[in-house]
Design a protein around this motif. Structure first.
Motif, PDB file in Angstrom:
ATOM      1  N   ASP A   1       0.875  -1.181   0.000  1.00  0.00           N
ATOM      2  CA  ASP A   1       0.000   0.000   0.000  1.00  0.00           C
ATOM      3  C   ASP A   1       0.908   1.225   0.000  1.00  0.00           C
ATOM      4  OD1 ASP A   1      -2.129  -1.702   0.142  1.00  0.00           O
ATOM      5  OD2 ASP A   1      -2.464  -1.439   2.297  1.00  0.00           O
ATOM      6  N   THR A   2       0.705   2.086  -0.975  1.00  0.00           N
ATOM      7  CA  THR A   2       1.671   3.158  -1.242  1.00  0.00           C
ATOM      8  C   THR A   2       0.993   4.509  -1.125  1.00  0.00           C
ATOM      9  OG1 THR A   2       2.691   1.684  -2.859  1.00  0.00           O
ATOM     10  CG2 THR A   2       3.310   3.991  -2.979  1.00  0.00           C
ATOM     11  N   SER A   3       1.707   5.462  -0.534  1.00  0.00           N
ATOM     12  CA  SER A   3       1.180   6.830  -0.513  1.00  0.00           C
ATOM     13  C   SER A   3       1.327   7.441  -1.900  1.00  0.00           C
ATOM     14  CB  SER A   3       1.950   7.684   0.494  1.00  0.00           C
ATOM     15  OG  SER A   3       1.528   9.031   0.363  1.00  0.00           O
ATOM     16  N   ALA A   4       0.226   8.018  -2.401  1.00  0.00           N
ATOM     17  CA  ALA A   4       0.262   8.644  -3.727  1.00  0.00           C
ATOM     18  C   ALA A   4       0.658  10.107  -3.644  1.00  0.00           C
ATOM     19  CB  ALA A   4      -1.109   8.518  -4.384  1.00  0.00           C
ATOM     20  N   MET A   5       0.771  10.647  -2.422  1.00  0.00           N
ATOM     21  CA  MET A   5       1.037  12.083  -2.266  1.00  0.00           C
ATOM     22  C   MET A   5       1.994  12.316  -1.096  1.00  0.00           C
ATOM     23  SD  MET A   5      -0.746  13.786  -4.495  1.00  0.00           S
ATOM     24  CE  MET A   5      -1.772  13.075  -5.780  1.00  0.00           C
TER      25      MET A   5
ATOM     26  N   ASP B   1      -5.838   8.784  -1.685  1.00  0.00           N
ATOM     27  CA  ASP B   1      -4.409   8.922  -1.974  1.00  0.00           C
ATOM     28  C   ASP B   1      -3.559   7.787  -1.418  1.00  0.00           C
ATOM     29  OD1 ASP B   1      -4.592  11.066  -3.666  1.00  0.00           O
ATOM     30  OD2 ASP B   1      -4.640  12.515  -2.042  1.00  0.00           O
ATOM     31  N   ILE B   2      -4.223   6.627  -1.241  1.00  0.00           N
ATOM     32  CA  ILE B   2      -3.460   5.399  -0.980  1.00  0.00           C
ATOM     33  C   ILE B   2      -3.617   4.510  -2.225  1.00  0.00           C
ATOM     34  CG2 ILE B   2      -3.321   3.271   0.370  1.00  0.00           C
ATOM     35  CD1 ILE B   2      -4.302   4.828   2.770  1.00  0.00           C
ATOM     36  N   ARG B   3      -2.489   4.106  -2.802  1.00  0.00           N
ATOM     37  CA  ARG B   3      -2.553   3.126  -3.898  1.00  0.00           C
ATOM     38  C   ARG B   3      -2.483   1.755  -3.264  1.00  0.00           C
ATOM     39  NH1 ARG B   3       2.019   6.144  -6.709  1.00  0.00           N
ATOM     40  NH2 ARG B   3       0.920   7.876  -7.688  1.00  0.00           N
ATOM     41  N   PRO B   4      -3.610   1.028  -3.293  1.00  0.00           N
ATOM     42  CA  PRO B   4      -3.591  -0.261  -2.598  1.00  0.00           C
ATOM     43  C   PRO B   4      -2.714  -1.278  -3.308  1.00  0.00           C
ATOM     44  CG  PRO B   4      -5.673   0.045  -3.743  1.00  0.00           C
ATOM     45  CD  PRO B   4      -4.895   1.312  -3.946  1.00  0.00           C
ATOM     46  N   ARG B   5      -2.103  -2.129  -2.542  1.00  0.00           N
ATOM     47  CA  ARG B   5      -1.306  -3.231  -3.088  1.00  0.00           C
ATOM     48  C   ARG B   5      -2.130  -3.995  -4.141  1.00  0.00           C
ATOM     49  NH1 ARG B   5       1.951  -7.779   0.288  1.00  0.00           N
ATOM     50  NH2 ARG B   5       2.331  -9.137  -1.492  1.00  0.00           N
TER      51      ARG B   5
ATOM     52  N   ALA C   1       3.785  12.065   9.143  1.00  0.00           N
ATOM     53  CA  ALA C   1       4.198  12.601   7.837  1.00  0.00           C
ATOM     54  C   ALA C   1       4.644  11.445   6.941  1.00  0.00           C
ATOM     55  CB  ALA C   1       5.331  13.604   8.025  1.00  0.00           C
ATOM     56  N   ILE C   2       4.332  11.568   5.656  1.00  0.00           N
ATOM     57  CA  ILE C   2       4.675  10.495   4.712  1.00  0.00           C
ATOM     58  C   ILE C   2       4.988  11.112   3.346  1.00  0.00           C
ATOM     59  CG2 ILE C   2       2.288  10.034   3.945  1.00  0.00           C
ATOM     60  CD1 ILE C   2       3.078   6.987   4.125  1.00  0.00           C
ATOM     61  N   ALA C   3       5.909  10.486   2.627  1.00  0.00           N
ATOM     62  CA  ALA C   3       6.293  10.994   1.298  1.00  0.00           C
ATOM     63  C   ALA C   3       5.619  10.154   0.215  1.00  0.00           C
ATOM     64  CB  ALA C   3       7.809  10.924   1.140  1.00  0.00           C
ATOM     65  N   THR C   4       5.488  10.737  -0.956  1.00  0.00           N
ATOM     66  CA  THR C   4       4.968  10.003  -2.117  1.00  0.00           C
ATOM     67  C   THR C   4       5.824   8.765  -2.359  1.00  0.00           C
ATOM     68  OG1 THR C   4       4.326  12.100  -3.111  1.00  0.00           O
ATOM     69  CG2 THR C   4       4.413  10.197  -4.578  1.00  0.00           C
ATOM     70  N   GLY C   5       5.178   7.641  -2.549  1.00  0.00           N
ATOM     71  CA  GLY C   5       5.902   6.403  -2.825  1.00  0.00           C
ATOM     72  C   GLY C   5       6.272   5.624  -1.590  1.00  0.00           C
ATOM     73  N   ALA C   6       6.033   6.209  -0.383  1.00  0.00           N
ATOM     74  CA  ALA C   6       6.382   5.492   0.838  1.00  0.00           C
ATOM     75  C   ALA C   6       5.298   4.467   1.173  1.00  0.00           C
ATOM     76  CB  ALA C   6       6.545   6.466   1.996  1.00  0.00           C
ATOM     77  N   ARG C   7       5.732   3.480   1.903  1.00  0.00           N
ATOM     78  CA  ARG C   7       4.798   2.426   2.302  1.00  0.00           C
ATOM     79  C   ARG C   7       3.899   2.964   3.414  1.00  0.00           C
ATOM     80  NH1 ARG C   7       6.597  -3.741   3.189  1.00  0.00           N
ATOM     81  NH2 ARG C   7       4.650  -4.509   4.070  1.00  0.00           N
ATOM     82  N   VAL C   8       2.595   2.816   3.220  1.00  0.00           N
ATOM     83  CA  VAL C   8       1.627   3.335   4.187  1.00  0.00           C
ATOM     84  C   VAL C   8       1.615   2.405   5.402  1.00  0.00           C
ATOM     85  CG1 VAL C   8      -0.836   3.732   4.536  1.00  0.00           C
ATOM     86  CG2 VAL C   8       0.237   4.435   2.393  1.00  0.00           C
TER      87      VAL C   8
END
Ligand SMILES: Nc1nc2c(c(=O)[nH]1)N[C@H]1C(S)=C(S)[C@@H](COP(=O)(O)OP(=O)(O)OC[C@H]3O[C@@H](n4cnc5c(N)ncnc54)[C@H](O)[C@@H]3O)O[C@H]1N2
Ligand code: MOO
Length: 527
Positions: free
Chosen positions: A156-160, A242-246, A199-206
Motif C-alpha cells: 500500500d503506497t502513498s500517492a502524495m 491517496d493510498i494506492r492499494p497493493r 508525515a509520509i512521502a509520495t511512494g512510501a509504504r503506508v
C-alpha cells in the motif's frame, strides 16, 4: 479482388516461385506461353498473379546465357509450367545442387501486394527465442507472455506527500516538527493508532492502521498549549484517499502483455517494475548489407562521374527501425566473384544488396544468385519506383533482398520485400492498415502500383490528409526525406479525397545502432 481471389493468386504465385504449376497458370499454359499473349499497356487489366503478357516485361534483365545451367534444367518442358519467351532458363532457376524438386518456372514480375505476401511467407517463421538482459530487448518481440512477478504496487503506497492518517481528524502527530516521517524506501515500524497521523512521502509504504493520506496542501499543523501538535484537515480526506492499494495494477501472475508484443521503451519499464531482469524474446534478424557500385564515393563531393553512396548511411538505421540488427554496410567492387564470395560467406539471416539488379554490364546479382543455386521467389515487382527488386532464398533459413540502385527505388524495395520478411523473422505484428485521403490528385501508372512520398496535413473537410510531395523520382531522396509515409497509389491513380493505403515511415522508431553512445554520456551533454 476479393480476399479469396487474392489468396488464390498468392497460392499460385508461391507455387510458381517454388517450381510447381500454379492452378491459375495451367489454363494459361494450355493456351500458349504466358497465357493469352497480350502486350502490356495503358489500361491493361490484371490477369492473374503475374499478369498474362507474353512478351518480355519492360524491365527484364539482359541475363546472358546462364552458363552454369546444365542442359535440361529449368526449361519449361521440365516443369510443365508456363514458359518464358526464350529457351534460355532464367537466372532465378536453381542450379542442380539446390534443386531437389522440379526446376521452377520463370519468376515474372508480380503485383505489389502479392510480392509483399510472398516476402511475408518466405521464411518458415520467427528465429528461435533467446533470453537476454532487459537492456537488449528493445525492439524485439516477446516470445512468451509477460506475467507479473509481483503485485503492483507491491505494498500500500502513498500517492502524495502529506500525512498518513488513521480515522477521522483532527489527529495527533506522531513525529511533529521537521521530522520527515516515512520516506519512500523505508519500512514503517509501528502501526498507526486511531486518531494519529504521521508525515509520509509520495511512494512510501503506508503504515498499518492508516485509513487515508492527507495531502500536505490540505492539512494544517497547529501547536497546542500542551506542546503537542495536531493535524487539521482543510478538506476532508475520504477513506482510502491517496493510498494506492497493493495489487491495484496487477496481482503476481497476472498477464501484463501477450506473447508477440513489441518491446518498446514502455514495455521495458513495465517489465522492470514487474520484477524482470531479463526477457525471452525473438532476436533481431541479422542483416548484411552489400553496397554495389564502383561509381560510389563514401566521402566528399561527387566528381568525375562518381556519386556519393546514399544507401550505405540510410539502410543500417532503417533496418534497425524495422527490427533487424544490421552490420555496417560493406562496399563491394563490381565484380561477380567478390559478390559471390560475400553472399556465400555471409552468415546473416538476410542479405541485402543494393544496385546491380538490372541488366547492365556490371549487374551481377541475378547471375550470382543463379551460381549460388538460390531460389528466386520474387523477380521484379509491379511497382514504381523499384520494379527490378528481387527476393531469393539462399538456403531454407537465409534470404536475399536485392534492392535496385536508385535510392528511392531501394527504399521501395526495402518496404515492399525486406519489411515483411523481417517482420516474420522477428515475429513483429503487421501495423494496423490505415488509409488517408489524398490532399491532391496523383497520376497512376497504367499497370503498376506507385509508392509516393506524402506528408500529413490537416484539412477542414477531410481532417488528416496525405499531401503528395515533389521530388519523388527513382533517383531522388528529397521527397522521402521530408515525408511521413509512402502512399500506395493503385494503377490509374487517385483524385483529391481518394482514400489510399499508407506505409508509415518508422521515423520515430529506435534509431541508435547497438552500442551507440548514449545522448547523455560521460562527456556530458545534459547541460
Ligand atoms: N535497360 C534498362 N535499364 C534499366 C531499367 C530497365 O528496365 N531497362 N530499369 C531501371 C531502373 S527502374 C532501375 S531502378 C535501375 C536498377 O538498376 P540496378 O539495381 O542494376 O542499379 P545500378 O545500375 O547499380 O544503379 C542504378 C542507379 O542508381 C545509382 N546508385 C546505385 N547505388 C547507389 C547508392 N548506393 N547510392 C546512390 N546511388 C546509387 C547508380 O549510380 C545508378 O545511377 O536500372 C534502370 N536501368
Ligand atoms: O526502380 Mo526504378 O524506377 O523503378 O528506379
Amino acid at each position: 479482388m476479393t480476399e479469396g481471389e487474392f489468396d488464390a493468386a498468392l497460392d499460385d504465385a508461391l507455387a510458381l516461385a517454388n517450381g510447381a504449376v500454379p492452378a491459375g497458370a495451367r489454363h494459361a499454359a494450355a493456351s500458349g506461353p504466358h497465357g493469352a499473349g497480350r502486350a502490356p499497356g495503358a489500361g491493361d487489366a490484371y490477369d492473374g498473379p503475374y499478369g498474362a503478357w507474353s512478351e518480355t516485361p519492360d524491365h527484364a534483365h539482359a541475363r546472358g546465357t546462364a552458363p552454369d545451367n546444365p542442359p535440361g534444367t529449368g526449361t519449361p518442358a521440365d516443369t510443365g509450367a508456363p514458359s518464358g519467351t526464350g529457351s534460355t532458363p532464367p537466372v532465378g532457376t536453381p542450379s542442380p545442387a539446390a534443386s531437389r524438386t522440379p526446376d521452377p518456372a520463370p519468376v515474372a514480375p508480380c503485383p505489389w501486394h502479392t510480392a509483399r505476401a510472398i516476402a511475408r511467407r518466405a521464411a518458415p517463421g520467427p528465429l528461435p527465442p533467446e533470453t537476454a538482459p532487459l537492456g537488449e530487448a528493445l525492439g524485439r518481440t516477446l516470445a512468451a507472455p509477460l506475467a507479473a512477478l509481483t503485485d503492483l504496487p507491491s505494498f500500500d503506497t502513498s500517492a502524495m506527500d502529506g500525512w498518513a492518517v488513521s480515522g477521522p481528524g483532527p489527529w495527533h502527530l506522531d513525529h511533529p516538527g521537521d521530522a520527515p516521517g516515512i520516506l519512500a524506501g523505508h519500512v514503517p515500524t509501528a502501526p498507526l493508532a486511531d486518531g494519529h497521523a504521521i508525515a509520509i512521502a509520495t511512494g512510501a509504504r503506508v503504515p498499518a492502521g492508516a485509513t487515508a493520506v492527507l495531502r500536505s496542501e490540505h492539512g494544517e499543523v497547529r501547536e497546542m498549549t500542551d506542546g503537542r501538535s495536531r493535524l487539521y484537515a482543510l478538506r476532508p480526506a475520504s477513506p482510502g484517499q491517496d493510498i494506492r492499494p497493493r495489487g491495484q495494477e496487477c496481482r503476481s501472475g497476472d498477464q501484463l502483455l501477450a506473447s508477440g508484443a513489441l518491446v518498446t521503451p514502455a514495455v521495458l519499464g513495465l517489465a522492470a517494475a514487474a520484477g524482470y531482469d531479463e526477457l525471452t524474446t525473438y532476436p533481431r534478424p541479422r542483416v548484411d548489407v552489400f553496397v554495389l557500385g564502383d561509381e560510389l564515393l563514401r566521402h566528399g563531393l561527387p566528381h568525375e562521374g562518381r556519386i556519393r553512396d546514399a544507401l550505405g548511411p540510410m539502410l543500417g538505421p532503417w533496418l534497425q527501425a524495422l527490427g533487424a540488427e544490421a552490420a555496417a554496410p560493406r562496399h563491394l567492387a563490381d565484380d561477380p566473384d567478390t559478390l559471390y564470395e560475400a553472399i556465400a560467406g555471409s552468415r546473416a539471416d538476410v542479405v541485402i544488396t543494393t544496385g546491380g539488379t538490372a541488366g547492365g554490364p556490371v549487374d551481377h546479382v541475378h547471375p550470382t544468385l543463379h551460381r549460388l543455386g538460390s531460389e528466386v521467389l520474387v523477380d521484379g515487382v509491379e511497382v514504381r519506383p523499384g520494379h527490378p527488386m528481387l527476393l531469393a532464398r539462399i538456403t531454407p533459413h537465409r534470404h536475399l533482398v536485392g534492392l535496385p540502385g536508385n535510392p528511392l527505388a531501394a527504399a521501395s524495395g526495402l518496404l515492399t520485400l525486406a519489411e515483411p520478411l523481417l517482420r516474420t523473422l522477428s515475429a513483429r505484428r503487421a501495423p494496423a492498415p490505415y488509409r488517408t485521403p489524398l490532399w491532391s490528385s496523383v497520376h497512376g501508372h497504367p499497370r503498376d502500383t506507385r509508392l509516393v512520398p506524402v506528408s500529413y496535413r490537416d484539412d477542414d473537410r477531410y481532417g488528416l490528409m496525405a499531401e503528395p510531395l515533389h521530388f519523388h523520382g527513382p533517383a531522388m531522396l528529397r521527397g522521402i526525406a521530408a515525408a511521413d509515409a509512402l502512399a500506395v497509389i493503385p494503377p490509374g491513380g487517385g483524385d483529391r479525397g481518394t482514400e489510399v493505403e499508407l506505409l508509415e515511415l518508422p521515423w520515430a522508431a529506435d534509431w541508435s545502432p547497438p552500442g551507440a553512445t548514449p545522448p547523455y554520456g560521460p562527456s556530458g551533454g545534459a547541460g
